[in-house]
Design a protein around this motif. Structure first.
Motif, PDB file in Angstrom:
ATOM      1  N   CYS A 296       0.850  -1.184   0.000  1.00  0.00           N
ATOM      2  CA  CYS A 296       0.000   0.000   0.000  1.00  0.00           C
ATOM      3  C   CYS A 296       0.890   1.241   0.000  1.00  0.00           C
ATOM      4  CB  CYS A 296      -0.926   0.008   1.220  1.00  0.00           C
ATOM      5  SG  CYS A 296      -1.975   1.472   1.331  1.00  0.00           S
ATOM      6  N   GLU A 297       0.561   2.187  -0.868  1.00  0.00           N
ATOM      7  CA  GLU A 297       1.323   3.427  -0.958  1.00  0.00           C
ATOM      8  C   GLU A 297       0.351   4.608  -0.936  1.00  0.00           C
ATOM      9  OE1 GLU A 297       3.189   4.982  -4.712  1.00  0.00           O
ATOM     10  OE2 GLU A 297       5.035   4.461  -3.622  1.00  0.00           O
ATOM     11  N   PHE A 298       0.542   5.501   0.016  1.00  0.00           N
ATOM     12  CA  PHE A 298      -0.261   6.711   0.132  1.00  0.00           C
ATOM     13  C   PHE A 298       0.525   7.887  -0.430  1.00  0.00           C
ATOM     14  CE2 PHE A 298      -2.169   4.035   3.367  1.00  0.00           C
ATOM     15  CZ  PHE A 298      -3.522   4.299   3.221  1.00  0.00           C
ATOM     16  N   MET A 299      -0.150   8.749  -1.205  1.00  0.00           N
ATOM     17  CA  MET A 299       0.443   9.977  -1.726  1.00  0.00           C
ATOM     18  C   MET A 299      -0.216  11.178  -1.037  1.00  0.00           C
ATOM     19  SD  MET A 299       0.661   7.398  -4.006  1.00  0.00           S
ATOM     20  CE  MET A 299      -0.759   7.416  -5.091  1.00  0.00           C
ATOM     21  N   THR A 300       0.576  12.192  -0.745  1.00  0.00           N
ATOM     22  CA  THR A 300       0.070  13.377  -0.057  1.00  0.00           C
ATOM     23  C   THR A 300       0.302  14.625  -0.908  1.00  0.00           C
ATOM     24  OG1 THR A 300       2.172  13.686   1.114  1.00  0.00           O
ATOM     25  CG2 THR A 300       0.493  12.343   2.204  1.00  0.00           C
ATOM     26  N   GLU A 301      -0.275  15.743  -0.441  1.00  0.00           N
ATOM     27  CA  GLU A 301      -0.203  16.986  -1.210  1.00  0.00           C
ATOM     28  C   GLU A 301       1.207  17.524  -1.346  1.00  0.00           C
ATOM     29  OE1 GLU A 301      -2.820  19.828   0.494  1.00  0.00           O
ATOM     30  OE2 GLU A 301      -4.620  19.036  -0.496  1.00  0.00           O
ATOM     31  N   ASN A 302       2.087  17.246  -0.390  1.00  0.00           N
ATOM     32  CA  ASN A 302       3.469  17.732  -0.471  1.00  0.00           C
ATOM     33  C   ASN A 302       4.388  16.754  -1.197  1.00  0.00           C
ATOM     34  OD1 ASN A 302       3.550  15.720   1.400  1.00  0.00           O
ATOM     35  ND2 ASN A 302       4.473  16.949   3.040  1.00  0.00           N
ATOM     36  N   GLN A 343      -2.333   3.662  -3.790  1.00  0.00           N
ATOM     37  CA  GLN A 343      -2.078   2.544  -4.701  1.00  0.00           C
ATOM     38  C   GLN A 343      -1.998   1.272  -3.875  1.00  0.00           C
ATOM     39  OE1 GLN A 343       1.147   2.908  -7.595  1.00  0.00           O
ATOM     40  NE2 GLN A 343       1.687   0.767  -7.246  1.00  0.00           N
ATOM     41  N   LEU A 344      -2.798   0.282  -4.239  1.00  0.00           N
ATOM     42  CA  LEU A 344      -2.800  -1.021  -3.576  1.00  0.00           C
ATOM     43  C   LEU A 344      -2.402  -2.087  -4.578  1.00  0.00           C
ATOM     44  CD1 LEU A 344      -6.082  -0.879  -1.452  1.00  0.00           C
ATOM     45  CD2 LEU A 344      -3.751  -0.912  -0.573  1.00  0.00           C
ATOM     46  N   GLU A 345      -1.538  -3.006  -4.148  1.00  0.00           N
ATOM     47  CA  GLU A 345      -1.091  -4.080  -5.031  1.00  0.00           C
ATOM     48  C   GLU A 345      -0.963  -5.369  -4.246  1.00  0.00           C
ATOM     49  OE1 GLU A 345       2.671  -5.284  -7.933  1.00  0.00           O
ATOM     50  OE2 GLU A 345       2.531  -3.264  -7.084  1.00  0.00           O
ATOM     51  N   ALA A 346      -1.516  -6.441  -4.817  1.00  0.00           N
ATOM     52  CA  ALA A 346      -1.397  -7.778  -4.225  1.00  0.00           C
ATOM     53  C   ALA A 346      -0.158  -8.457  -4.794  1.00  0.00           C
ATOM     54  CB  ALA A 346      -2.638  -8.605  -4.512  1.00  0.00           C
ATOM     55  N   ARG A 347       0.863  -8.588  -3.972  1.00  0.00           N
ATOM     56  CA  ARG A 347       2.105  -9.241  -4.395  1.00  0.00           C
ATOM     57  C   ARG A 347       2.197 -10.629  -3.783  1.00  0.00           C
ATOM     58  NH1 ARG A 347       6.428  -4.222  -3.496  1.00  0.00           N
ATOM     59  NH2 ARG A 347       5.487  -2.796  -5.007  1.00  0.00           N
ATOM     60  N   ASP A 348       3.048 -11.446  -4.363  1.00  0.00           N
ATOM     61  CA  ASP A 348       3.232 -12.820  -3.887  1.00  0.00           C
ATOM     62  C   ASP A 348       1.879 -13.531  -3.792  1.00  0.00           C
ATOM     63  OD1 ASP A 348       4.369 -15.126  -2.977  1.00  0.00           O
ATOM     64  OD2 ASP A 348       4.861 -14.373  -0.981  1.00  0.00           O
ATOM     65  N   VAL A 349       1.180 -13.593  -4.910  1.00  0.00           N
ATOM     66  CA  VAL A 349      -0.127 -14.246  -4.931  1.00  0.00           C
ATOM     67  C   VAL A 349       0.062 -15.759  -4.996  1.00  0.00           C
ATOM     68  CG1 VAL A 349      -1.310 -12.299  -5.973  1.00  0.00           C
ATOM     69  CG2 VAL A 349      -0.272 -14.014  -7.435  1.00  0.00           C
ATOM     70  N   ALA A 350      -0.895 -16.486  -4.436  1.00  0.00           N
ATOM     71  CA  ALA A 350      -0.839 -17.945  -4.378  1.00  0.00           C
ATOM     72  C   ALA A 350      -2.272 -18.467  -4.251  1.00  0.00           C
ATOM     73  CB  ALA A 350       0.015 -18.415  -3.197  1.00  0.00           C
ATOM     74  N   PRO A 351      -2.483 -19.747  -4.567  1.00  0.00           N
ATOM     75  CA  PRO A 351      -3.837 -20.309  -4.429  1.00  0.00           C
ATOM     76  C   PRO A 351      -4.303 -20.265  -2.985  1.00  0.00           C
ATOM     77  CG  PRO A 351      -2.447 -21.755  -5.751  1.00  0.00           C
ATOM     78  CD  PRO A 351      -1.547 -20.715  -5.166  1.00  0.00           C
ATOM     79  N   LEU A 352      -5.580 -20.032  -2.815  1.00  0.00           N
ATOM     80  CA  LEU A 352      -6.165 -20.019  -1.480  1.00  0.00           C
ATOM     81  C   LEU A 352      -6.233 -21.431  -0.928  1.00  0.00           C
ATOM     82  CD1 LEU A 352      -9.122 -17.549  -2.074  1.00  0.00           C
ATOM     83  CD2 LEU A 352      -7.036 -17.083  -0.789  1.00  0.00           C
ATOM     84  N   GLU A 353      -6.034 -21.555   0.363  1.00  0.00           N
ATOM     85  CA  GLU A 353      -6.174 -22.856   1.002  1.00  0.00           C
ATOM     86  C   GLU A 353      -7.642 -23.269   0.997  1.00  0.00           C
ATOM     87  OE1 GLU A 353      -4.511 -23.102   4.833  1.00  0.00           O
ATOM     88  OE2 GLU A 353      -2.462 -23.262   4.103  1.00  0.00           O
TER      89      GLU A 353
END
Length: 512
Positions: A296-302, A343-353
């Protein structure tokens, strides 16, 4: 086996003589012909490989093409054609894409002319009612195309490759158990993916199996055969990781949103990132995949950027679960300006148990699930490095034989178990670093009879040893020690050693 100890499972799909099989698949009329594939070199045309009928006629790889023509009978339909490596790779790549229902990560063998496919089937077998059923379904799919294959499932790429290539054509499918120590010992050295030159040298030394090879000193092997032999041994056992390069990279599960006006109130910020998290989960749900690393990445006004990494022990796609872990980390986060984007990103994805729902609470699966959630919460609140588990390291130096890794780390080298050691050969409490002590021995270079530690006298009633550990001169510090197990007159059991370089004594552990 618990989720913290689940090993990777790799399927190796081998197409013997793939160039010939591909040609016969697109030209079925060649089934009764003598098919010879040739390679053009600076010295002329030579046989690269041929089909079974060519082999019966005595045609062998490396033979001049002109000599191969003379071995064919007048009644044979001789077909000689140059090899087409690019066409072979393209056809194998297409098969890999067709096999995607059996694995979420499929790659080609990393050679100039691949004949194998790697499939990561970790956590996949339950979709097919077990690994045996998965292999059977895969065979049925390939049988429609009349391909000859050999299939093996093992813990590592090296083991899966070795089993398919070394156990003979009478075993088309092999599933190696999770505990593969006996298999490693019996494998011939041809299963190590080493050069013909190294194999010939090992055979001249009388070394036929991997078990014989691993009993030799690694320093001697390195000095005589180089790094490649040790690398292949470690890849076979899993002590050195080996990655699959996917033929089709996994889709990127990512959402991004910018705002015209910045947000400052925590409630509005949480509402904002929760809405984006729901969008990300909606991308994962149809694929039956979860994430072990939510970025997760947050961007701000500055123009500042704030990164948050949520790591999990097992793959997860539940919005509430992921939101809880994010909230734990955001409690420590302070933004210097209004939030303008995320910005949200799902990394290291794998099958669900997948597991059958249980009737009663408190069962083993439910306890494992709750324990996994506890570890995730602790890691999010305290940090990844603060919640760790011990992992064995393949070294003979006791204080370096264990290291701590985060519980959320899923891939790490596994050490080979020492079959010669019994459970109580090592103390139940091992000090991180040896403690200097004073000792008196009645015999020079012999066992201690009296030990002194911080003005305390420890009389030795019994001793066992020595056990010599000598290791590491090619890595830097030279370790040479004689270890003794001693029992004091008061009943304490200590593990001490004498350093052979200078004769000093050290206390390294104790049995409780």
């Amino acid at each position: 086996m618990s989720f913290l100890q689940r090993p990777q499972r790799i399927l190796c799909l081998w197409f013997p003589d793939w160039s010939v099989q591909r040609l016969q698949a697109i030209r079925p009329e060649l089934a009764r012909s003598v098919v010879v594939l040739t390679e053009t070199t600076s010295r002329g045309d030579f046989v690269d490989r041929g089909n079974a009928l060519a082999w019966r006629r005595g045609i062998r790889p490396g033979m001049p093409a002109s000599e191969a023509e003379t071995l064919a009978r007048p009644s044979d339909a001789l077909v000689m054609q140059s090899i087409e490596p690019d066409a072979d790779r393209a056809a194998l790549l297409q098969i890999a894409l067709d096999c995607e229902p059996f694995s979420f990560c499929i790659g080609l063998e990393e050679t100039e002319r691949p004949e194998c496919l790697w499939m990561d089937v970790t956590g996949i077998a339950h979709f097919f009612a077990g690994e045996d059923a998965l292999v059977e379904r895969l065979q049925q799919t390939l049988a429609k195309r009349d391909y000859q294959t050999r299939i093996a499932i093992a813990n590592t790429i090296g083991m899966a490759w070795a089993v398919t290539h070394c156990l003979g054509p009478d075993r088309a499918t092999v599933i190696v158990p999770h505990d593969d120590r006996d298999w490693r010992t019996q494998l011939p050295i041809e299963g190590l993916r080493i050069s013909e030159t190294i194999r010939a040298k090992l055979h001249r030394l009388g070394i036929q199996t991997v078990g014989q090879l691993r009993r030799l000193d690694r320093a001697s092997l390195w000095s005589r055969f180089g790094e490649d032999l040790l690398r292949r041994i470690d890849q076979l056992t899993g002590e050195r990781p080996e990655m699959i390069i996917p033929c089709r990279p996994l889709p990127k599960f990512q959402v991004k949103q910018s705002l015209e006006y910045g947000l400052t109130q925590p409630e509005r910020i949480e509402q904002f990132w929760r809405s984006q998290l729901l969008k990300l989960v909606a991308l994962l749900t149809p694929t039956r995949l979860g994430t072990r690393h939510l970025y997760c990445e947050f961007m701000t006004e500055n123009c500042s950027r704030y990164e948050i990494h949520v790591r999990l022990c097992v793959a997860e796609s539940g919005a509430n679960r992921l939101a809880e872990l994010m909230r734990l980390q955001l409690e420590r986060q302070r933004f210097s300006a209004p939030v303008t984007g995320i910005q949200l990103e799902a990394r290291d994805v794998a099958p669900l148990e997948c597991s059958q729902q249980e009737m009663f609470q408190g069962t083993s699966h439910e306890q494992a699930r709750q324990f996994s959630q506890l570890l995730d919460r602790l890691s999010s609140r305290l940090g990844d490095e603060a919640v760790a588990r011990p992992v064995r390291v393949p070294t003979a130096i006791p204080e370096n034989a264990v290291r701590l890794v985060p519980v959320t780390q899923t891939k790490y080298p596994t050490a080979t178990s020492h079959d010669s050691l019994f459970p109580l050969d090592r103390p139940t409490a091992l000090f991180p670093q040896p403690r200097p002590i004073e000792a008196i021995a009645t015999v020079p270079d012999g066992p201690p009879t009296v030990l002194f530690w911080k003005r305390s006298r420890i009389d030795v009633a019994h001793h066992w040893g020595p056990e010599r550990i000598e290791f590491g001169w090619w890595l830097g510090p030279f370790v040479r020690r004689d270890y003794y197990r001693v029992a004091s007159s008061e009943g304490r059991r200590l593990w001490v050693f004498r350093r052979l370089q200078d004769g000093r004594w050290f206390w390294h552990g104790e049995w409780f």
